[in-house]
Design an enzyme around this catalytic site. Structure first.
Site, PDB file in Angstrom:
ATOM      1  N   HIS A  95      -2.589   3.379  60.547  1.00 58.75           N
ATOM      2  CA  HIS A  95      -1.989   3.338  59.127  1.00 58.75           C
ATOM      3  C   HIS A  95      -0.421   3.132  59.107  1.00 58.75           C
ATOM      4  O   HIS A  95       0.158   3.773  59.784  1.00 58.75           O
ATOM      5  CB  HIS A  95      -2.537   4.495  58.245  1.00 58.75           C
ATOM      6  N   ASP A  99     -11.389   3.990  56.160  1.00 51.37           N
ATOM      7  CA  ASP A  99     -12.433   3.013  56.273  1.00 51.37           C
ATOM      8  C   ASP A  99     -13.235   3.241  57.422  1.00 51.37           C
ATOM      9  O   ASP A  99     -14.212   2.669  57.809  1.00 51.37           O
ATOM     10  CB  ASP A  99     -11.585   1.734  56.562  1.00 51.37           C
TER      11      ASP A  99
HETATM   12  C1  SDX Z   1      -6.046   0.396  54.210  1.00 49.90           C
HETATM   13  O1  SDX Z   1      -1.264   0.896  53.096  1.00 49.90           O
HETATM   14  C2  SDX Z   1      -2.427   1.480  52.592  1.00 49.90           C
HETATM   15  O2  SDX Z   1      -2.041   2.381  51.886  1.00 49.90           O
HETATM   16  C3  SDX Z   1      -3.888   0.994  52.762  1.00 49.90           C
HETATM   17  C4  SDX Z   1      -5.065   1.650  52.557  1.00 49.90           C
HETATM   18  C5  SDX Z   1      -5.034   2.012  50.973  1.00 49.90           C
HETATM   19  O3  SDX Z   1      -5.862   2.977  50.668  1.00 49.90           O
HETATM   20  O4  SDX Z   1      -4.873   1.204  50.574  1.00 49.90           O
HETATM   21  O5  SDX Z   1      -4.840   2.883  53.280  1.00 49.90           O
HETATM   22  C6  SDX Z   1      -6.383   1.156  52.991  1.00 49.90           C
HETATM   23  O6  SDX Z   1      -5.713  -0.840  54.349  1.00 49.90           O
HETATM   24  C7  SDX Z   1      -6.416   1.277  55.826  1.00 49.90           C
HETATM   25  C8  SDX Z   1      -6.100   0.443  56.900  1.00 49.90           C
HETATM   26  C9  SDX Z   1      -7.348  -0.587  57.183  1.00 49.90           C
HETATM   27  N1  SDX Z   1      -7.009  -1.522  58.348  1.00 49.90           N
HETATM   28  C10 SDX Z   1      -7.679  -1.191  59.702  1.00 49.90           C
HETATM   29  O7  SDX Z   1      -8.104  -0.273  59.993  1.00 49.90           O
HETATM   30  C11 SDX Z   1      -7.304  -2.290  60.568  1.00 49.90           C
HETATM   31  C12 SDX Z   1      -6.844  -1.887  62.014  1.00 49.90           C
HETATM   32  N2  SDX Z   1      -5.527  -1.274  61.810  1.00 49.90           N
HETATM   33  C13 SDX Z   1      -4.198  -1.988  61.798  1.00 49.90           C
HETATM   34  O8  SDX Z   1      -4.391  -3.404  61.803  1.00 49.90           O
HETATM   35  C14 SDX Z   1      -2.903  -1.339  61.644  1.00 49.90           C
HETATM   36  O9  SDX Z   1      -2.873  -0.196  61.962  1.00 49.90           O
HETATM   37  C15 SDX Z   1      -2.677  -1.352  60.015  1.00 49.90           C
HETATM   38  C16 SDX Z   1      -2.603  -2.842  59.542  1.00 49.90           C
HETATM   39  C17 SDX Z   1      -3.429  -0.480  59.314  1.00 49.90           C
HETATM   40  C18 SDX Z   1      -1.055  -0.914  59.873  1.00 49.90           C
HETATM   41  O10 SDX Z   1      -0.206  -1.902  60.672  1.00 49.90           O
HETATM   42  P1  SDX Z   1       1.250  -1.559  60.754  1.00 49.90           P
HETATM   43  O11 SDX Z   1       1.752  -0.561  60.108  1.00 49.90           O
HETATM   44  O12 SDX Z   1       1.975  -3.074  60.402  1.00 49.90           O
HETATM   45  O13 SDX Z   1       1.362  -1.265  62.241  1.00 49.90           O
HETATM   46  P2  SDX Z   1       1.527  -2.323  63.411  1.00 49.90           P
HETATM   47  O14 SDX Z   1       0.164  -3.395  63.291  1.00 49.90           O
HETATM   48  O15 SDX Z   1       2.611  -2.899  63.625  1.00 49.90           O
HETATM   49  O16 SDX Z   1       0.922  -1.354  65.050  1.00 49.90           O
HETATM   50  C19 SDX Z   1       1.654  -0.768  65.391  1.00 49.90           C
HETATM   51  C20 SDX Z   1       1.373  -0.717  66.812  1.00 49.90           C
HETATM   52  C21 SDX Z   1       1.341  -1.841  67.560  1.00 49.90           C
HETATM   53  O17 SDX Z   1       1.478  -2.014  68.989  1.00 49.90           O
HETATM   54  P3  SDX Z   1       3.042  -2.513  69.387  1.00 49.90           P
HETATM   55  O18 SDX Z   1       3.272  -3.845  68.856  1.00 49.90           O
HETATM   56  O19 SDX Z   1       4.103  -1.352  68.867  1.00 49.90           O
HETATM   57  O20 SDX Z   1       3.008  -2.081  70.806  1.00 49.90           O
HETATM   58  O21 SDX Z   1       0.254  -0.017  66.910  1.00 49.90           O
HETATM   59  C22 SDX Z   1      -0.722  -1.105  67.454  1.00 49.90           C
HETATM   60  C23 SDX Z   1      -0.237  -2.270  67.339  1.00 49.90           C
HETATM   61  O22 SDX Z   1      -0.614  -3.301  68.048  1.00 49.90           O
HETATM   62  N3  SDX Z   1      -1.947  -0.973  66.704  1.00 49.90           N
HETATM   63  C24 SDX Z   1      -3.131  -0.675  67.192  1.00 49.90           C
HETATM   64  C25 SDX Z   1      -4.036  -0.487  66.022  1.00 49.90           C
HETATM   65  N4  SDX Z   1      -3.226  -0.420  64.898  1.00 49.90           N
HETATM   66  C26 SDX Z   1      -1.868  -0.568  65.365  1.00 49.90           C
HETATM   67  N5  SDX Z   1      -3.760  -0.934  68.307  1.00 49.90           N
HETATM   68  C27 SDX Z   1      -5.080  -0.908  68.521  1.00 49.90           C
HETATM   69  N6  SDX Z   1      -5.821  -0.665  67.573  1.00 49.90           N
HETATM   70  C28 SDX Z   1      -5.361  -0.477  66.178  1.00 49.90           C
HETATM   71  N7  SDX Z   1      -6.268  -0.470  65.224  1.00 49.90           N
END
Ligand code: SDX
Length: 431
Positions: free
Chosen positions: A308, A366
Site C-alpha cells: 500500500h 483487497d
Molecule cells: C487499493 O491508495 C489507496 O488508498 C488505495 C486503496 C483504497 O481504499 O482506495 O487502499 C485500495 O487500491 C489497495 C491496493 C490494491 N493493489 C494491490 O493489491 C496490487 C498489488 N500492490 C501493488 O502493486 C502496490 O503495492 C501498490 C500499487 C498498492 C502501491 O504502490 P506504490 O506505493 O507505488 O509502491 P511501489 O509499487 O513503488 O512498491 C515499492 C516496492 C517496489 O520494489 P522496489 O522497486 O522498491 O524494489 O515494493 C515492491 C515494488 O516492486 N512491491 C511489491 C508489491 N507491492 C510493492 N512486490 C511484490 N508484491 C507486491 N504486491
C-alpha cells in the site's frame, strides 16, 4: 486551510525563497508551494504524488505508520463493529454521526431513489453479454447525466444534494443490473423494505421464478464490506473524481471517471486479481514458487492484495476483513475453504520473508474481501463493482467538499519536458 506558523527556505542558485508551512489538525505539515512558480520560476516534480498533498480535506485521515484510518475522527474498526453503511454514508457526507431522526430521514431519502429511469434498461442491452460489469458501470453511471437533468447544476446546493442521494441509492441497482445482464437473467427491481445490503444481495441473487431469502449473516457481512471500502482519502479514483470535477463537469460524469480509475488491478481491480491469484496458486506447497516470482524484478508477477502506498505497518481494514472471512465461512460451514487456507499461509509466509518485511508490504483491504464475496456467491467479476458501490460515498463526499470550497481551482498539473525543442516542419518528400 491551516495558518502558517513556520516557513521553509528553498535556495536556488544562491537566491532564497520563503515558503509557508501549513499544519493540519494531525498528520505531517505541508509546504505551501502555490506561489513558488510565480516567485522562483520552477515547478516541483512528484509524478506519483508520493510527497504531495493535492487538497485540504476534513473527511478521512490515515496514519500509515500506525495503521490508523479515521472517518471524521472515528476509527474504522469501531465503525465496522458498531455502525452500518448508511450511517457511515451520513457521517462522511455531513461530518457528524446522525441522530435517530436524522438517520431515519436519510435512509428514507436514499430508499426513495433506488430505481433507475426505465429507459436506462435499453442502455444495458447495448452491451455484449460477456462484458465485464465494470465496463457496463462506467457507461451507465456516466449516462445518469442524460437522465437526471435536475441534478447536474453543480452551482445549486439543492441539486448537489439530490445528485449525492441519487448516486448512493442507484449504484447498487446499477451494479446488480450489470451482473444480471451478464448472467442473461431478468433485472430484479429494488425493494425498499429491505436494508441497503440486503436489497443489493436480493437484486443480485433473486430471480422471478424464485425469490431470495436474504441471510442476515451474509447481509451483515456485505454491509461491513461496504463500510470498510467507503472512503480512503486521496486514493487514485478519488483523486480522479476530484480532478474531473475541478473543471465543473457534472457529478455523474465525474463518478464514472472514478469508476474507470478504480477498475485497474493496482487499485480496486486488485480484489478480483487477488482471488484469481489465490486460485492459481491453488495449494499451500506452491506458495514458495509464487513468493519467489513476486520478488523477481524480471517477473511482472506481484502479490495482489499486498502493499500500500500509505500503510507501512498494516491496513486496519484488512484485519477486520480477515476476521469477517473467518466468521462468514464458519457460519456457512465452509471453514476448510482451500482459497482461505492458501491466503492465510501466503500471508504468514510473506510476513516472515525479508523482502516483504523490508519493503513494509502487508495485506491490504483487497486480500480477504474476495474470499467473503466468493462465499456469498459472487463471481470474481463482481468484486470490483462492489468496491465501486461502496466507494461511491467517498467519491461524493470528496466531490461535495471540493466544489463547496470557495478556493476551488481547475486542477492543472505541469510537467518536466524532455521532448524535442523548436524545429521547422519538413515536407513529406524530404523526410
Ligand atoms: C487499493 O491508495 C489507496 O488508498 C488505495 C486503496 C483504497 O481504499 O482506495 O487502499 C485500495 O487500491 C489497495 C491496493 C490494491 N493493489 C494491490 O493489491 C496490487 C498489488 N500492490 C501493488 O502493486 C502496490 O503495492 C501498490 C500499487 C498498492 C502501491 O504502490 P506504490 O506505493 O507505488 O509502491 P511501489 O509499487 O513503488 O512498491 C515499492 C516496492 C517496489 O520494489 P522496489 O522497486 O522498491 O524494489 O515494493 C515492491 C515494488 O516492486 N512491491 C511489491 C508489491 N507491492 C510493492 N512486490 C511484490 N508484491 C507486491 N504486491
Amino acid at each position: 486551510m491551516g495558518d502558517s506558523k513556520t516557513t521553509a527556505r528553498l535556495t536556488i542558485d544562491g537566491k532564497d525563497f520563503e515558503l509557508p508551512v501549513l499544519a493540519g489538525t494531525t498528520g505531517p505539515d505541508v509546504i505551501d508551494i502555490r506561489k513558488l512558480y510565480g516567485q522562483a520560476g520552477v515547478f516541483t516534480y512528484d509524478p506519483g504524488f508520493t510527497s504531495t498533498a493535492s487538497c485540504d480535506s476534513t473527511i478521512t485521515y490515515i496514519d500509515g505508520e500506525k495503521g490508523e484510518l479515521l472517518h471524521r475522527g472515528y476509527p474504522i474498526d469501531q465503525l465496522a463493529e458498531k455502525s452500518h453503511f448508511l450511517e457511515v454514508c451520513y457521517l462522511l457526507l455531513y461530518g457528524e454521526l446522525p441522530t435517530a431522526a436524522q438517520l431515519e430521514d436519510f435512509e428514507e431519502r436514499v430508499t426513495r431513489h433506488t430505481m433507475l429511469h426505465e429507459q436506462m434498461m435499453y442502455l444495458f442491452r447495448g452491451y455484449r453479454r460477456d462484458a465485464h460489469p465494470m465496463a457496463i458501470m462506467v457507461g451507465v453511471v456516466g449516462a445518469l447525466s442524460a437522465f437526471y437533468h435536475d441534478s447536474t447544476d453543480i452551482t445549486d446546493p439543492w441539486q448537489r444534494e439530490v445528485a449525492s442521494i441519487r448516486m448512493i441509492a442507484k449504484m447498487p441497482t446499477i451494479a446488480a443490473m450489470a451482473f444480471k445482464y451478464t448472467l442473461g437473467q431478468p433485472f430484479v427491481y429494488p425493494r425498499n423494505d429491505l436494508d441497503y445490503a440486503s436489497n443489493f444481495m436480493r437484486m443480485c441473487f433473486a430471480v422471478p421464478a424464485e425469490d431470495y431469502e436474504v441471510n442476515p449473516i451474509l447481509s451483515r457481512a456485505m454491509d461491513r464490506i461496504f463500510t470498510l471500502h467507503a472512503d480512503h482519502e486521496q486514493n487514485a479514483s478519488t483523486s480522479t473524481v476530484r480532478l474531473a470535477s475541478s473543471s465543473g463537469a457534472n457529478p455523474f460524469a465525474c463518478i464514472a471517471a472514478g469508476i474507470a480509475c478504480l477498475w485497474g488491478p493496482a487499485h480496486g481491480g486488485a480484489n478480483q486479481a487477488c482471488l484469481e491469484m489465490l486460485r492459481e496458486i491453488g495449494s499451500v506447497d506452491r506458495i514458495p514458487e509464487y513468493l519467489a516470482r513476486a520478488k523477481d524484478k524480471d517477473d511482472d508477477f506481484r502479490l495482489m492484495g499486498f502493499g500500500h502506498r500509505v500503510y507501512k505497518n498494516f491496513d486496519p481494514r484488512a484485519k477486520v476483513m480477515k476476521q469477517s472471512a473467518d466468521e462468514v465461512l464458519e457460519l456457512l460451514g465452509i471453514e476448510d475453504n482451500p482459497t482461505l487456507q492458501v491466503a492465510k499461509a501466503l500471508e504468514k509466509a510473506a510476513l516472515e520473508d525479508d523482502y516483504f518485511v523490508d519493503k513494509k508490504l502487508f495485506p491490504n483491504v483487497d486480500f480477504y474481501s474476495g474470499i467473503i464475496l466468493e462465499a456469498m456467491g459472487f463471481p470474481t467479476s463482481m468484486f470490483t463493482p462492489i468496491f465501486a458501490v461502496s466507494r461511491t460515498i467517498g467519491w461524493i463526499s470528496q466531490w461535495k467538499e471540493m466544489i463547496s470550497d470557495p478556493q476551488l481551482k481547475i486542477g492543472r498539473p505541469r510537467q518536466l519536458y524532455h521532448g524535442e525543442t523548436l524545429r521547422d516542419y519538413i515536407d513529406i518528400e524530404n523526410r
